[in-house]
Enzyme design. Structure first.
Site, PDB file in Angstrom:
ATOM      1  N   LEU B 227      10.550 -91.489  -3.075  1.00  0.00           N
ATOM      2  CA  LEU B 227      10.016 -90.920  -3.749  1.00  0.00           C
ATOM      3  C   LEU B 227       8.773 -92.477  -2.451  1.00  0.00           C
ATOM      4  CD1 LEU B 227       7.204 -89.783  -5.355  1.00  0.00           C
ATOM      5  CD2 LEU B 227       7.238 -91.557  -6.672  1.00  0.00           C
ATOM      6  N   ASP B 228       8.273 -91.664  -2.350  1.00  0.00           N
ATOM      7  CA  ASP B 228       6.509 -92.774  -1.328  1.00  0.00           C
ATOM      8  C   ASP B 228       7.578 -93.354  -0.021  1.00  0.00           C
ATOM      9  OD1 ASP B 228       4.803 -91.327  -2.732  1.00  0.00           O
ATOM     10  OD2 ASP B 228       4.598 -93.347  -3.723  1.00  0.00           O
ATOM     11  N   GLU B 229       8.694 -92.919   0.653  1.00  0.00           N
ATOM     12  CA  GLU B 229       9.050 -93.406   1.404  1.00  0.00           C
ATOM     13  C   GLU B 229       9.926 -93.046   2.707  1.00  0.00           C
ATOM     14  OE1 GLU B 229       9.845 -97.089   1.529  1.00  0.00           O
ATOM     15  OE2 GLU B 229       9.161 -97.621  -0.290  1.00  0.00           O
TER      16      GLU B 229
END
Lengths: 284, 284, 284, 284
Positions: B227-229
């Site tokens: 996530l978000d990476e």
């Protein structure tokens, strides 16, 4: 002294009549307000203001202004500071090996963009001594090791006292100050080479490269006991791309660091900054 | 078809003669290159390129280009994609309750700024169905709960297949996709309401306010299992001050989210993006 | 010399096979291309490219590259330049009384951000001689009046020859060069204190203030016979408000002037700029 | 009505005691100031202020505030306006064929980012009538020719009266208003597709392309009798390069035009703008 001004920075619980009360204090003593900025943080229930007025014509003698204002401050439960524009702050610039912020601050001070006296440069290295000599500024070499840190910080504090320093600027000083030091000398501005809170800690440019960001930034903040967590004063950014190597990020970052630090120091020297909680109000 | 172009996106280990080899493949078959961009990541030892040429006059039939290029690709150990400009990608826009990115994408598609067909809108809410109806786009309501998530994702995958979707755009879709889903459908662009990696996770505007930052940002990235990476495609920022409340940050952030997402989607649709490691090259 | 590179800057009428032809010239002589950027201006029917390759391993001796490339250039009707990365350009900085750009260029050259030798400072005033002395750079004072201008320009040209200057940087040199001078020495970069074409001519900050603009800018451009009309290399801007006095605009403008000029000079020194018509291509 | 506020915008010759005088007017009538911004233009000798206070608790009835303030205004020779936050302004959007600003304003109004009623769309073309219908807004088609201009402007003025319009927004309305019209209806905001004063007049993007600028901009301003010369409210810019064609500049410009116009309209609707001379103060 005719052009000299006084500046009041006040924060207090928000209530009715504060603007009138403060403006009246100045007006009834024949003061001419030349800047007045107010801000209300409704979430925090806090009123914050900056009032600057001409001392010429003001009918309270300069040395008595504080004591005459104290009862008003008490009545509104205010935190407050009083500054005079003709008092030139004395600053100490702390550096390690990089010279770009040091040169920048010196040149801005010389061109009177920063109104202060650079009384002292402190460094844990000898590399920038020639710069200090070039401009005739005192340079004190205080090397830091794990073992001698406490003792050297004591020496640093002594120097700040001895040179009557009002503000310390960490201009790429690559050492962490102890909580103890910070609690004893709270007026410290640092330039952090990233867009905080992203990439807090070491090697931000390498980490920005690895993460593949498209924009990098720099942050000037007051130093508190929590590393990289102090109140942010100023930030700026620059666009980067896949073509930029880590070295390019560092180079572009230097330009950011210079201007962001200079803007923060200028706002501080003009008494435009109020800190509350972990936030700043920077009056325009 | 006269104006149609072919685009090769190639990444391979860096070695001598790659530009010549690839350009020769096109030139010897009478192709006219109209855009050629190369990038070498010396740290990674990787060569990345984008070549676009006119199909008119090119003496390999369109359907055979891939098989004719394969031996060259093998000889340089390349990852590669081949795209034709007159193949219109089919996209699905996923939304929750916020409409600003949805409207923006629809209007840009209608003004031909985005060359794609919006085949489908999927939402876990009913709120934006009227927008879909207003523009005559299919809208499928797939509510998500902890309990039904796996089953609903299966339904979503089925829809992507059924509608022959090439690209999913998470336009403020406030649900997290499972690793399983992402591994089965990897072409997903998300707009994250912060300047990643700062404020990853939930409520970035509230946290930006609390931290007292002076600049906020938005980030468009490909979605990966972390996530978000995922690889960042585009970012932009806007200046804020102590006067901005959390609501102001959200409002200013919306303007950022729109343009940052639109730019990322446009680059993707023009086949300008190469992903390697966790980074992107976005050819200009 | 192992790390040295050669750079070809080529512009020619657009036609098929140019990328292949140029890349083959380098590849067949065992050159390793490390940067290749191309641009086609379809409106002008022009192909422009920058190719940089390692000299190590290249099987044409350095001194023969130009003559071996000439037939290829002829066949494609090219304008072209050949540069070697280990040839350090010699620059002359021209100043009047303001020191911010001068200091900036010197410090960037010293930190190796600008790869050049500052061979000479020329000024129509004596004010900045101490800066030159501080850094051990030759300083020649050439006062200009209406009457002596032609004669002094002759002296300036002679100095440029004598010091073998490759590039003149007008770093806030407040005199206008004659057409005659410019035609004899065309490699001149100027920093203009406005966002050209707005506020061309004198006193741009005063006029920006009067016009009440919300953003100010600076422009670096090559000098041509038409004042303020030469090809633009780089521009940048900064936001201002009603609170900024003319003095504030000047101060903020200085920061812009420094970075805009430095970026333009760096691009020039890296042979990244191609001029055509009155425009530039600045390869990334 | 409990949350309603009153806002005073005042400009007058600078003198001592103005902040106190104005704040006292509100305080002595039990008003709670929630925003107070002041600005002194020392060059013009002018004091400008914006005061916003809660009507709840204020002991002067709303309808009497103006007449009670008049004597104070007279005593300080003030120009002033009084606004109430719960009076919703009525706006007319004027368009030609381009829809990007129109859509943007409608969507922002619907999401309550712009507090106004869009009472009317006027156009010299029929193209955008479907947009008006889609959102249920009145659309009046008033084609303009050289011959009918005066007569059509009379009709437009009549419509503004009939619909009780407070503000006209020229949202890419490609006709020039006559001096006569402007003098009869002065509340007009225009979006100009360039960074004024650069590229005033027609075809700014083509001219920006020809001039080879590296940054383009957009400007929102009040309309005065001098075309493109009215007081600037807001500007913003975006970076471009040699890779951008005129079409790219137009596309990037549209994104600018939308946000710059929206910010200007929002500031106007919040009664944050004071015009003096040909300049604006936009209170933050």
């Amino acid at each position: 002294m005719t052009d000299a001004t006084a500046t009041l920075l006040v924060s207090c619980p928000d209530r009715q009549g504060l603007v009138a009360k403060l403006a009246n204090f100045i007006y009834t003593h024949n003061g001419n307000i030349i800047h007045a900025d107010h801000h209300t943080d409704f979430a925090a229930g806090l009123f914050l203001t900056r009032l600057e007025w001409q001392l010429a014509g003001f009918d309270i003698p300069r040395l008595e202004i504080a004591s005459r204002f104290q009862p008003i401050a008490n009545s509104i439960e205010a935190n407050w500071q009083l500054h005079f524009s003709d008092t030139i702050p004395r600053i100490a610039i702390w550096v390690s090996r990089q010279d770009h912020c040091l040169f920048d601050l010196i040149l801005r001070q010389r061109s009177q963009e920063l109104r202060a006296e650079i009384a002292l440069i402190i460094s844990n290295h000898l590399s920038l001594q020639p710069v200090a000599e070039q401009f005739g500024i005192e340079y004190v070499h205080i090397p830091i090791t794990k073992e001698n840190k406490a003792e050297q910080e004591a020496k640093q504090l002594e120097l700040l006292n001895q040179y009557q320093i009002d503000l310390v600027i960490l201009a790429k000083y690559m050492q962490i100050l102890s909580s103890d030091f910070v609690s004893q000398f709270p007026n410290i501005i640092n330039i952090h080479h990233s867009f905080l809170p992203a990439f807090a800690g070491a090697n931000p440019y390498h980490r920005a490269y690895e993460r593949g960001v498209k924009i990098i930034g720099a942050t000037a903040h007051y130093v508190t006991e929590d590393l990289d967590e102090g109140p942010i004063i100023e930030q700026d950014v620059v666009r980067v791309s896949h073509r930029d190597t880590t070295e390019d990020l560092i180079r572009k970052g230097k330009d950011l660091e210079r201007v962001v630090l200079a803007r923060a120091v200028r706002s501080h020297l003009q008494n435009r900054i109020l800190v509350y909680g972990n936030r700043t109000v920077v009056f325009a």
